[in-house]
Design an enzyme around this catalytic site. Structure first.
Site, mmCIF file in Angstrom:
data_model
loop_
_atom_site.group_PDB
_atom_site.id
_atom_site.type_symbol
_atom_site.label_atom_id
_atom_site.label_comp_id
_atom_site.label_asym_id
_atom_site.label_seq_id
_atom_site.Cartn_x
_atom_site.Cartn_y
_atom_site.Cartn_z
ATOM 1 N N GLY A 247 0.778 -1.226 0.000
ATOM 2 C CA GLY A 247 0.000 0.000 0.000
ATOM 3 C C GLY A 247 0.810 1.277 0.000
ATOM 4 O O GLY A 247 0.250 2.369 0.069
ATOM 5 N N CYS A 360 -15.524 3.657 -26.846
ATOM 6 C CA CYS A 360 -16.882 4.190 -26.804
ATOM 7 C C CYS A 360 -17.466 4.103 -25.402
ATOM 8 O O CYS A 360 -18.327 3.265 -25.105
ATOM 9 C CB CYS A 360 -17.752 3.461 -27.816
ATOM 10 S SG CYS A 360 -17.237 3.865 -29.481
ATOM 11 N N TYR A 389 -0.479 -1.383 -12.208
ATOM 12 C CA TYR A 389 -1.908 -1.504 -12.515
ATOM 13 C C TYR A 389 -2.232 -0.855 -13.861
ATOM 14 O O TYR A 389 -3.274 -0.231 -14.025
ATOM 15 C CB TYR A 389 -2.767 -0.923 -11.376
ATOM 16 C CG TYR A 389 -2.418 -1.545 -10.033
ATOM 17 C CD1 TYR A 389 -2.776 -2.860 -9.763
ATOM 18 C CD2 TYR A 389 -1.686 -0.843 -9.072
ATOM 19 C CE1 TYR A 389 -2.422 -3.450 -8.565
ATOM 20 C CE2 TYR A 389 -1.330 -1.438 -7.870
ATOM 21 C CZ TYR A 389 -1.703 -2.744 -7.621
ATOM 22 O OH TYR A 389 -1.348 -3.334 -6.442
HETATM 23 C C1 PLP Z 1 -2.696 -5.563 -4.131
HETATM 24 C C2 PLP Z 1 -2.130 -6.108 -2.900
HETATM 25 C C3 PLP Z 1 -0.928 -5.617 -2.407
HETATM 26 C C4 PLP Z 1 -0.146 -4.495 -3.058
HETATM 27 O O1 PLP Z 1 -0.737 -3.259 -2.953
HETATM 28 P P1 PLP Z 1 0.073 -1.958 -3.467
HETATM 29 O O2 PLP Z 1 -0.826 -0.845 -3.136
HETATM 30 O O3 PLP Z 1 0.280 -2.116 -4.920
HETATM 31 O O4 PLP Z 1 1.339 -1.909 -2.711
HETATM 32 C C5 PLP Z 1 -0.413 -6.209 -1.274
HETATM 33 N N1 PLP Z 1 -1.045 -7.213 -0.643
HETATM 34 C C6 PLP Z 1 -2.221 -7.706 -1.091
HETATM 35 C C7 PLP Z 1 -2.855 -8.829 -0.369
HETATM 36 C C8 PLP Z 1 -2.801 -7.177 -2.218
HETATM 37 O O5 PLP Z 1 -3.967 -7.658 -2.656
#
Ligand code: PLP
Length: 431
Positions: A247, A360, A389
């Site tokens: 995150g 579209c 992403y």
């Molecule tokens: C998507 C995800 C992440 C990574 O999230 P980022 O925001 O890209 O760092 C980490 N752990 C889990 C379980 C996820 O689903």
């Protein structure tokens, strides 16, 4: 490094002038370009923040699943956080050891669970349990396979969504989200684990959300994880790791004053405070390792002006759409769009355009961008910070080809994954 301008003012990524790339006939637009060295360097910097303590940087593969990218992370000692059997095979295929793989997801199929249990000598490092119901399923599959499945408990720490400085669609660790075992149900989860002889609990973790631009919500989630880990240990389980999730945010133009290493240090401090300093600390960054090191190259197909308005509306229509880069349509994300060519005209000749794609859908809209007034069909632009992403969410909607991908290493093109021809899509539909 994200994109830079060289002395002539031309846009560069990974030491390569992007205008030279689009001039090369083998690279069509739309095309993703990645600075793989910079991604690997960021992973090394993140690993060094652990100061030699036991850890795993489990790269969240869903951010960017490209082989050259995942392989580069494997080479510098990262593990992988995967969310499907397909991603698990990519991680394994790119050289990540089964031990260094954690598998998240609220609804893993039996086949996916079997694969996770059977790979290597002992299966993957941990199947992340996301519900009490899943414990019995994994136990039964492990029993049938004659193995002990290593698992971790992915909890939902119940962080209040109002407190999360992130988009609701990328917040996962709040009470209303489908992810994880709610922390209020911990006792039930432990009871289920005690009654399941074919699973072995290794860790406790959470992933609270994405794109945090301060460490506070991350630390808040980590603290809850560590409290839960303490109660799990007190209940008689021997843990090997705690997992603070991913995150870590990046700067999409509004700033991000914290580096990925700052999240690690903050979580590590909290871990020690909780008396869990001897356990390995796992983190699961995706975006922060790849986002800033990728661009989506596109060309202007045509411009359009709505003339009868008091202030004429100026459009730039590019050949990349929401099928190539979904984040603006899905999360109202803003990706800066910049011309590849040196802008010699000066800022006085720049005006605001609405940049849209060819798909579209009204949501196929990249927002307002200040661009040279003289921008014209054929001019190339870069949508920056598109390394995470981006391609992984691309689709063939509207019968469009998936974009190409170009991988830079050592200041040159190391690999190209060409565009899949539209004819493949037509064959797939006319059957
Ligand atoms: C998507 C995800 C992440 C990574 O999230 P980022 O925001 O890209 O760092 C980490 N752990 C889990 C379980 C996820 O689903």
């Amino acid at each position: 490094m994200p994109t830079t301008r060289d002395v002539t003012g031309a846009l560069c990524l990974g030491g390569v002038r992007l205008s030279d790339l689009v001039a090369a006939s083998e690279i069509q637009t739309p095309s993703y370009v990645y600075d793989v060295d910079a991604m690997a360097n960021d992973a090394c910097e993140l690993k060094s923040a652990f100061d030699g303590r036991a850890h795993l940087v489990a790269y969240a593969v869903k951010a960017n699943t490209a082989g050259p990218v995942v392989r580069a992370f494997a080479e510098v000692g990262c593990g992988a956080d995967v969310v499907s059997g397909g991603e698990m095979l990519v991680a394994l295929g790119c050289g990540i050891a089964p031990d260094a793989i954690v598998f998240s997801g609220v609804a893993k199929g039996d086949e996916e669970i079997d694969r996770a249990i059977l790979v290597g000598d002992r299966g993957i490092g941990a199947i992340q349990i996301e519900s009490i119901e899943e414990i019995a399923r994994v136990d039964a599959r492990a029993k049938a396979a004659g193995r002990i499945a290593r698992v971790s408990l992915r909890m939902n720490p119940g962080v209040d969504i109002e407190d999360l400085d992130t988009h609701a669609n990328i917040a996962t660790g709040h009470d209303e989200a489908k992810f994880g075992v709610p922390n209020v149900d911990t006792a039930f989860a432990l009871e289920a684990l005690r009654g399941s002889p074919h699973v072995a609990l290794q860790g406790v973790g959470a992933h609270v959300g994405s794109q945090f631009t301060s460490v506070d919500p991350y630390v808040q989630g980590a603290r809850t994880v560590f409290e839960m880990a303490r109660s799990v240990i007190a209940a008689g389980f021997a843990l090997k790791f705690v997992d603070a999730g991913g995150g870590f945010g990046i700067d999409y133009g509004k700033g991000c004053p914290v580096r990925p290493a700052d999240f690690v240090r903050a979580a590590r401090d909290e871990q020690v405070k909780a008396g869990l300093g001897d356990l390995a600390l796992y983190v699961e960054p995706g975006r922060a390792l790849v986002g800033a090191h990728g661009v989506l190259l596109a060309r202007v197909i045509q411009t359009k002006t709505t003339r009868a308005l008091a202030t004429p509306r100026r459009w730039v229509i590019i050949d990349a759409g929401m099928n190539d880069l979904l984040r603006p349509a899905l999360y109202q994300a803003h990706h800066r769009i910049v011309p590849l060519a040196a802008t010699t005209t000066g800022r006085a000749d720049e005006i605001a355009f609405r940049v849209v794609g060819p798909v579209c859908e009204s949501s196929d809209d990249f927002g307002e961008h200040v661009l040279p007034a003289a921008i014209a069909a054929g001019d190339a632009v870069a949508l920056v910070d598109a390394g995470a992403y981006g391609f992984t969410m691309a689709s063939r909607y509207n019968g469009r080809a998936l974009p190409a991908e170009v991988f830079l290493r050592g200041g040159r093109v190391a690999q190209i994954r060409p565009r899949k021809p539209v004819a493949d899509w037509v064959d797939d539909r006319v059957f």
